[in-house]
Design an enzyme around this catalytic site. Structure first.
Site, short mmCIF file in Angstrom:
data_model
loop_
_atom_site.label_atom_id
_atom_site.label_comp_id
_atom_site.label_asym_id
_atom_site.label_seq_id
_atom_site.Cartn_x
_atom_site.Cartn_y
_atom_site.Cartn_z
CG ASP A 105 -9.11 -1.75 -5.74
OD1 ASP A 105 -10.09 -2.52 -5.78
OD2 ASP A 105 -7.93 -2.14 -5.68
N1 URA Z 1 -6.17 -4.70 -9.42
C1 URA Z 1 -6.24 -4.09 -8.22
O1 URA Z 1 -5.58 -4.47 -7.27
N2 URA Z 1 -7.07 -3.03 -8.11
C2 URA Z 1 -7.82 -2.52 -9.15
O2 URA Z 1 -8.53 -1.54 -8.99
C3 URA Z 1 -7.72 -3.19 -10.38
C4 URA Z 1 -6.89 -4.27 -10.50
#
Ligand code: URA
Length: 263
Positions: A105
């Site tokens: 993310d």
């Molecule tokens: N899980 C999440 O919620 N976000 C990420 O970036 C990676 C794993």
């Protein structure tokens, strides 16, 4: 790949500008199959010939791997109309053909691999392969010890299937470490939401047994060593036709809807 001029191959592999690499070659710092190559116009094929510049093997196209320490605030995409992408953090001479291996993310930090090797990337991301990913997590609320049991049992996060067993350990107040064997969209955040908590900080420490280099500053990248690449190959397992198509193109855009490339 066909045979090309040595200076073109080296410049394309990020060893420097065309004039830099000509100097490198003329200075005797480049070998082809163990022999010094002193002329930039010599032709070679990096897929067949072993080309070494200043002791570093020039990886053939389709086998280039980078480890990035992803900072917060950049998106895991090849290109984006508005946002800075992880590709922007790679030296321009190295970018050609690279894509991120899955996604973190925008606000997640830590280990992100980039490559032009669609086949191995596909195996690492395949939901059938269960390649481990380790995250450091900070939550808004304290993490009760029983959360570990719930993660191990699997959780309903609104998908068709419950999550696979995940290992939650090293709880210290509102922080812990989580190991996942799958990579669903926003998975860590959704798992903590399912137990009534909220993730406020997420950092990926490792993928496929490969740990983020502690000397790599946020926003910087380096090539994987041959040993690190061997580790990834081992974690991904051998090729298998049931994995389906292996084109790099399916990783290329942020719009991809493949559940297994969204983490
Ligand atoms: N899980 C999440 O919620 N976000 C990420 O970036 C990676 C794993």
């Amino acid at each position: 790949m066909s045979r090309e001029r040595l200076d073109k191959i080296l410049a394309g592999a990020g060893a420097g500008s065309r004039s830099d690499v000509k100097k490198l070659i003329r200075a005797g710092r480049v070998t082809v199959n163990g022999e010094p190559a002193l002329r930039p116009e010599i032709k070679a094929d990096p897929a067949v010939d072993e080309i070494v510049a200043d002791g570093r093997r020039i990886a053939p196209e389709g086998e280039r791997w980078f480890m990035l320490h992803k900072p917060a605030g950049v998106v895991s995409a090849v290109r984006d109309a508005k946002e800075k992408t992880v590709l922007d953090l790679i030296a321009p001479g190295d970018r050609r053909g690279l894509f991120p291996v899955g996604r973190l993310d925008k606000d997640t930090t830590g280990l992100l691999l980039l490559t032009d090797d669609g086949a191995l990337a596909h195996r690492l991301l395949s939901p059938r392969r269960h390649v481990d990913k380790i995250y450091l997590v900070r939550c808004r609320e304290e993490i009760p010890p029983e959360t570990a049991g719930r993660f191990l049992e699997g959780l309903d996060i609104g998908d068709e299937k419950k999550t696979l067993p995940a290992v939650l350990e090293d709880i210290q107040g509102n922080t812990c470490r989580v190991t996942l064997r799958e990579g669903r969209y926003h998975q860590v955040k959704r798992m903590f939401a399912a137990v009534g908590n909220e993730v406020t900080g997420l950092h990926r420490l490792a993928m496929g047994g490969l740990f983020l280099d502690e000397d790599l500053k946020p926003g910087t990248a380096r090539r994987l060593t041959p040993e690190e690449l061997a580790q990834l190959r081992q974690a991904a397992g051998p090729r298998d036709d049931a994995d389906g198509p292996e084109e790099a193109a399916e990783f290329e855009t942020e719009e991809s809807t493949e559940a297994d490339v969204e983490e």
